[in-house]
Design a protein around this motif. Structure first.
Motif, PDB file in Angstrom:
ATOM      1  N   HIS A 102       0.833  -1.189   0.026  1.00 12.63           N
ATOM      2  CA  HIS A 102       0.008   0.088   0.214  1.00 12.63           C
ATOM      3  C   HIS A 102       0.960   1.405  -0.059  1.00 12.63           C
ATOM      4  O   HIS A 102       1.778   1.541   0.922  1.00 12.63           O
ATOM      5  CB  HIS A 102      -1.073   0.066   1.348  1.00 12.63           C
ATOM      6  CG  HIS A 102      -1.817  -1.027   1.407  1.00 12.63           C
ATOM      7  ND1 HIS A 102      -2.336  -1.942   2.341  1.00 12.63           N
ATOM      8  CD2 HIS A 102      -2.564  -1.827   0.204  1.00 12.63           C
ATOM      9  CE1 HIS A 102      -3.278  -2.764   2.179  1.00 12.63           C
ATOM     10  NE2 HIS A 102      -3.252  -2.854   0.594  1.00 12.63           N
ATOM     11  N   GLU A 123       1.672   3.867   2.996  1.00  7.89           N
ATOM     12  CA  GLU A 123       2.000   3.307   4.153  1.00  7.89           C
ATOM     13  C   GLU A 123       3.488   3.502   4.582  1.00  7.89           C
ATOM     14  O   GLU A 123       4.207   2.193   4.583  1.00  7.89           O
ATOM     15  CB  GLU A 123       1.233   1.967   4.330  1.00  7.89           C
ATOM     16  CG  GLU A 123      -0.164   2.115   4.192  1.00  7.89           C
ATOM     17  CD  GLU A 123      -0.952   0.876   4.456  1.00  7.89           C
ATOM     18  OE1 GLU A 123      -0.395  -0.165   4.720  1.00  7.89           O
ATOM     19  OE2 GLU A 123      -2.340   0.982   4.220  1.00  7.89           O
ATOM     20  N   ARG A 150      -4.049   3.528  -2.431  1.00 11.85           N
ATOM     21  CA  ARG A 150      -4.236   2.112  -2.212  1.00 11.85           C
ATOM     22  C   ARG A 150      -3.806   0.849  -3.194  1.00 11.85           C
ATOM     23  O   ARG A 150      -2.961   0.208  -3.024  1.00 11.85           O
ATOM     24  CB  ARG A 150      -5.572   2.132  -1.959  1.00 11.85           C
ATOM     25  CG  ARG A 150      -5.874   0.494  -1.430  1.00 11.85           C
ATOM     26  CD  ARG A 150      -5.566   0.507   0.023  1.00 11.85           C
ATOM     27  NE  ARG A 150      -6.169  -0.587   0.823  1.00 11.85           N
ATOM     28  CZ  ARG A 150      -5.754  -0.822   2.017  1.00 11.85           C
ATOM     29  NH1 ARG A 150      -4.975  -0.045   2.648  1.00 11.85           N
ATOM     30  NH2 ARG A 150      -6.476  -2.145   2.736  1.00 11.85           N
ATOM     31  N   HIS A 157       2.856  -2.961   7.223  1.00 10.71           N
ATOM     32  CA  HIS A 157       1.873  -1.813   6.789  1.00 10.71           C
ATOM     33  C   HIS A 157       1.851  -0.771   7.868  1.00 10.71           C
ATOM     34  O   HIS A 157       2.515  -0.382   8.727  1.00 10.71           O
ATOM     35  CB  HIS A 157       0.445  -2.582   6.730  1.00 10.71           C
ATOM     36  CG  HIS A 157       0.301  -3.672   5.609  1.00 10.71           C
ATOM     37  ND1 HIS A 157      -0.434  -3.092   4.641  1.00 10.71           N
ATOM     38  CD2 HIS A 157       0.655  -4.679   5.271  1.00 10.71           C
ATOM     39  CE1 HIS A 157      -0.277  -4.146   3.719  1.00 10.71           C
ATOM     40  NE2 HIS A 157       0.310  -5.033   4.036  1.00 10.71           N
ATOM     41  N   SER A 158       0.702   0.392   7.568  1.00 13.44           N
ATOM     42  CA  SER A 158       0.528   1.425   8.272  1.00 13.44           C
ATOM     43  C   SER A 158      -1.124   1.544   8.773  1.00 13.44           C
ATOM     44  O   SER A 158      -1.990   1.354   7.650  1.00 13.44           O
ATOM     45  CB  SER A 158       1.007   2.647   7.702  1.00 13.44           C
ATOM     46  OG  SER A 158       2.214   2.647   7.531  1.00 13.44           O
TER      47      SER A 158
HETATM   48 ZN   LIG Z   1      -2.039  -1.491   4.418  1.00 12.58          ZN
END
Ligand SMILES: [Zn+2]
Length: 412
Positions: free
Chosen positions: A211, A214, A261, A306-307
């Motif tokens: 993503h 992130e 995204r 991820h974030s």
């Molecule tokens: Zn993510």
């Protein structure tokens, strides 16, 4: 005067200075980038990797409006990324309104003149208005002849990964190879870490940047990797038993284009593990299959960085048996012990067949899959510590697990 806000020095431990990080992105400029906005005082553009806004309007000599929109019409996660550059003719104070078509303002703006050191904007220069999905922001920027980058998070384009991997590759335990290419032909690199003197048979898989916005997940992944490449006795013991296969940048196209995204196929890559319809995820799907099909290799754990809005591990519940047994529980308990002044959050759940990396690793390979989430606003020094300490705890935990039956070396 410039406020001495939080200064972030990325990758000081390795001395990586990504001089080309903010070079013009001519590919983007010549294709889909809308033209910038110009007044007598300043010009705004987005023609650099990660640069992103939908359109720019001049409201006055020192006043601009940027419309911020997602990359496509599909379902989108509300990670409203923006990044732009201001070139001023002289010292001035300008205002830039961020107007969102969807989701509203999320990321606290940061500024940099060199792409290495970032400052969080002072609250008095950021006015956020409206509720939740309707939020807009007005930024007041002090500009001069030095180009100023303004972005949702630190700009972390492929060139930073390249510089980092070049540096790591000089160490004997690292090999960097081309895993494959993205839809638009960008490199997706594989870093293999293992003791060159032995033949580790147990594999740890690390994944990053599915993503694009992130960035805090990436800020944790780098020190995590550096820790397992370190010179400690623990790291050496780990590398003689385990190989680590790390793919730090799985969605380079999305990153370069400043997507919220998706990849350029309009797909959320972390909803494509199983179908593997996209070139990027297919590379990972094939890699896991290759590990599994190799009679002497065994995947022990998959960690995907991820974030989100807080630091949290999304894990497989302890009730579901993984191999190694209860790895996640033991790892996170040890990590918590190493972080006494910090609360380790775990959210354990599993939906069989959900096409995300964590579920896929478990459903297909029985391995503990973990989504390692870092908060958007987590203190950047703390993120480094999180990366380091969680790596130490992972290595200790893995070294305590029994070796799998199929990894016994064959007698000569
Ligand atoms: Zn993510």
């Amino acid at each position: 005067m410039r406020m001495p806000a939080m200064i972030i020095g990325l990758f000081l431990s390795l001395g990586v200075m990504p001089s080309s990080a903010l070079a013009n992105n001519s590919e983007r400029a010549s294709t889909d980038a809308p033209s910038g906005c110009q007044t007598e005082t300043a010009r705004i553009d987005q023609n650099f990797p990660t640069g992103a806004y939908q359109s720019c309007e001049v409201n006055g000599n020192k006043s601009f409006k940027l419309t911020i929109a997602p990359e496509d019409e599909g379902d989108i996660n509300c990670s409203a990324w923006y990044a732009f550059r201001v070139n001023a003719a002289r010292k001035a104070r300008i205002t830039v309104d961020l107007d969102y078509t969807k989701c509203g303002h999320r990321y606290w703006p940061k500024t940099s003149t060199d792409g290495v050191n970032w400052e969080f904007m002072k609250p008095k220069y950021v006015k956020v208005e409206g509720e939740r999905g309707e939020r807009s922001a007005r930024l007041t920027l002090k500009v001069d002849e030095t180009p100023l980058f303004v972005a949702a998070q630190e700009i972390f384009p492929p060139s930073i990964y390249d510089a980092w991997l070049d540096k790591l590759e000089q160490m004997s335990s690292a090999t960097v190879s081309l895993l494959g290419r993205s839809a638009q032909g960008r490199k997706i690199e594989l870093l293999r870490i293992a003791d060159p003197e032995t033949t580790p048979r147990e594999t740890v898989v690390l994944v990053g940047r599915q993503h694009p916005p992130e960035v805090t997940g990436a800020l944790a992944m780098l020190p995590f990797v550096e820790t397992i490449m370190g010179e400690s006795d623990l790291a050496k013991a780990y590398r003689s038993r385990f190989e680590t296969l790390a793919v730090p940048l799985l969605n380079p196209d999305g990153v370069v284009h400043g997507h919220w995204r998706h990849n350029t196929g309009g797909v959320d890559l972390n909803r494509d593990w199983g179908p593997f319809t996209q070139p990027e995820t297919r590379l990972l799907g094939n890699m896991l299959k290759w590990i599994e099909d190799d009679p002497v290799r065994d995947m022990r754990v998959l960690i995907d960085f991820h974030s989100t809005n807080r630091d949290v591990f999304y894990t497989i519940p302890d009730e579901l048996p993984t191999d190694p047994e209860l790895f996640t529980k033991k790892w996170l308990e040890l990590y918590q012990e190493r972080m006494p002044d910090y609360e380790v959050n775990r959210d354990a759940r599993h939906t069989e067949g959900r096409p995300i990396s964590k579920a896929h690793a478990f459903d297909v390979y029985g391995a503990p899959g973990i989504t390692f989430e870092i908060g958007d606003d987590t203190d950047r020094k703390l993120i480094k510590r999180i990366g380091r300490e969680s790596a130490i705890a992972m290595m200790e935990t893995l070294l305590q697990t029994p070796e799998p039956a199929n990894s016994v070396p064959t007698e000569k």
